[in-house]
Scaffold this active site. Structure first.
Site, short mmCIF file in Angstrom:
data_model
loop_
_atom_site.label_atom_id
_atom_site.label_comp_id
_atom_site.label_asym_id
_atom_site.label_seq_id
_atom_site.Cartn_x
_atom_site.Cartn_y
_atom_site.Cartn_z
CD GLU A 199 -16.18 29.55 31.62
OE1 GLU A 199 -16.82 29.87 30.62
OE2 GLU A 199 -16.22 28.41 32.10
CD GLU B 214 -21.13 23.45 33.70
OE1 GLU B 214 -20.92 22.71 32.71
OE2 GLU B 214 -21.68 24.57 33.61
CG HIS C 244 -16.46 24.16 32.58
ND1 HIS C 244 -17.54 24.09 33.42
CD2 HIS C 244 -16.72 25.16 31.71
CE1 HIS C 244 -18.42 25.01 33.06
NE2 HIS C 244 -17.94 25.67 32.02
N GLY D 295 -24.39 30.21 33.15
CA GLY D 295 -25.74 29.67 32.95
C GLY D 295 -26.82 30.36 33.78
CE LYS E 77 -21.67 25.18 30.00
NZ LYS E 77 -22.08 25.92 31.17
CG ASN F 21 -18.41 24.32 27.37
OD1 ASN F 21 -18.57 23.15 27.02
ND2 ASN F 21 -18.35 24.68 28.65
CB SER G 260 -24.55 34.87 31.21
OG SER G 260 -25.00 33.87 32.11
P1 PGA Z 1 -22.83 30.04 29.77
O1 PGA Z 1 -21.67 28.99 30.05
O2 PGA Z 1 -22.40 30.88 28.60
O3 PGA Z 1 -24.04 29.21 29.45
O4 PGA Z 1 -22.99 30.87 31.01
C1 PGA Z 1 -20.32 29.33 29.95
C2 PGA Z 1 -19.44 28.16 30.32
O5 PGA Z 1 -19.80 27.43 31.26
O6 PGA Z 1 -18.41 27.93 29.70
#
Ligand code: PGA
Length: 257
Positions: free
Chosen positions: A171, A101, A99, A177, A15, A13, A217
Site C-alpha cells: 500500500e 495509519e 497498516h 485515500g 477503518k 478495510n 484507492s
Molecule cells: P483506500 O484505503 O482504498 O481508501 O485508499 C486503502 C487502505 O488504507 O487500506
C-alpha cells in the site's frame, strides 16, 4: 493474479467507519448481490466493536471477517487492547497488521508489527501485513530498500508453514485515500519484488503460494487493470469497501482470465 498457485483475496478495510447496526445492514445488502460463482476469496475487516455483528451476519456465507488491529500480548494488564486469541475465539479469521495509519498515527514500529504478526499466527489467524512507502521516499528512490526492510522485519521468526497463511498488502501511502492509484506497472513492480524477497527467504514453492495484494484507492474502474498483473493477487480496499455495490464491483473485476 495467478489462480493456479494462490488465492485471489479481495479484502475491505472499513477503518473507523460503521456501527454494529450498519454492519448488519451492509452484510444483508452485500450477501444479496453476491455472485454464486467463486472468483476470489472475500474478507471484510471491520472495527473491533463491529466484529460480533459481522461474524453473525456473514456466518452463512463464504465471506470471512477480519479485524483491523490486534495486540501482541496474550493477556494481562493492557487496558483497552484485544488479543489474537480473543479474535480467533470470536470467529475472526484475518487481521490487518502494520497498516500505514497505525504506523503513522499510533507509533507502530517494524518491531511491533513483527510481534503482532507472530501473535496472530500463533492464534491461528491470517495476518494481512501492510507495507508501503511515502511519496517522499518514492521520490528519494528508496522504495525497494524500505519495502525490503518492512517485509523482512515483519516476517522475522515466521516459519515456512506459517508463511503460507500470511498475506502481504503493498500500500503506497501516497495512494491511500487520495484517489491517486499507483499504475498497474508501479504496483506490480513492487509486488513482484516482495515475492522475490519471500522466495529468497522461503523458497520458490512458498513464494508462489503467497497472496500479495495492492491497496490504495482501488475501485471498480481500476481494479481490472491492477489485477491483470501476475503478481497482484487482490486488493485491500478502504473507501470503496464501505458501499456494498462498490466493493462488489471489485469482486467482479477479479472475474477475469
Ligand atoms: P483506500 O484505503 O482504498 O481508501 O485508499 C486503502 C487502505 O488504507 O487500506
Amino acid at each position: 493474479m495467478n489462480r493456479r498457485y494462490r488465492k485471489t483475496i479481495i479484502a475491505g478495510n472499513w477503518k473507523m467507519n460503521k456501527t454494529p447496526s450498519e454492519t448488519k445492514a451492509f452484510a444483508e445488502q452485500f450477501k444479496a448481490i453476491l455472485p454464486k460463482t467463486k472468483w476470489c476469496d472475500i474478507v471484510v475487516c471491520v472495527p473491533t466493536v463491529d466484529l460480533s455483528a459481522a461474524v453473525r451476519a456473514f456466518k452463512d456465507s463464504r465471506i470471512a471477517v477480519g479485524a483491523e488491529n490486534v495486540y501482541f500480548e496474550k493477556s494481562g494488564a493492557y487496558t483497552g487492547e484485544i488479543s489474537a486469541d480473543m479474535l480467533a475465539d470470536l470467529g475472526v479469521r484475518y487481521v490487518i497488521v502494520g497498516h500505514s495509519e497505525r504506523r503513522a498515527l499510533f507509533g507502530e514500529t517494524d518491531e511491533i508489527v513483527n510481534k503482532k504478526v507472530l501473535a496472530a499466527l500463533e492464534a491461528g489467524l491470517n495476518p494481512i501485513i501492510c507495507v508501503g512507502e511515502s511519496l517522499a521516499q518514492r521520490e528519494m528512490g528508496v522504495t525497494m530498500e524500505l519495502i525490503a526492510l518492512q517485509v523482512k522485519s515483519a516476517l522475522a521468526g515466521v516459519s515456512a508453514e506459517q508463511m503460507r497463511r500470511c498475506v502481504i498488502a503493498y500500500e503506497p501511502i501516497w495512494a491511500i485515500g487520495t484517489g491517486k492509484t499507483a499504475t498497474g506497472e508501479q504496483a506490480a513492480e513492487v509486488c513482484t519484488y516482495i515475492r522475490s524477497l519471500i522466495r529468497a527467504q522461503y523458497g520458490a514453492r512458498i513464494a508462489r503460494s503467497v497472496t500479495i495484494q495492492y491497496g490504495g484507492s482501488m475501485k471498480g474502474s481500476n481494479a481490472h487493470e491492477l489485477l491483470s498483473h501476475e503478481d497482484i493477487d487482490g486488493g485491500l480496499i478502504g473507501g470503496a469497501s464501505l458501499d456494498p455495490k462498490a466493493l462488489m464491483e471489485i469482486v467482479h473485476a477479479a472475474n477475469q482470465e
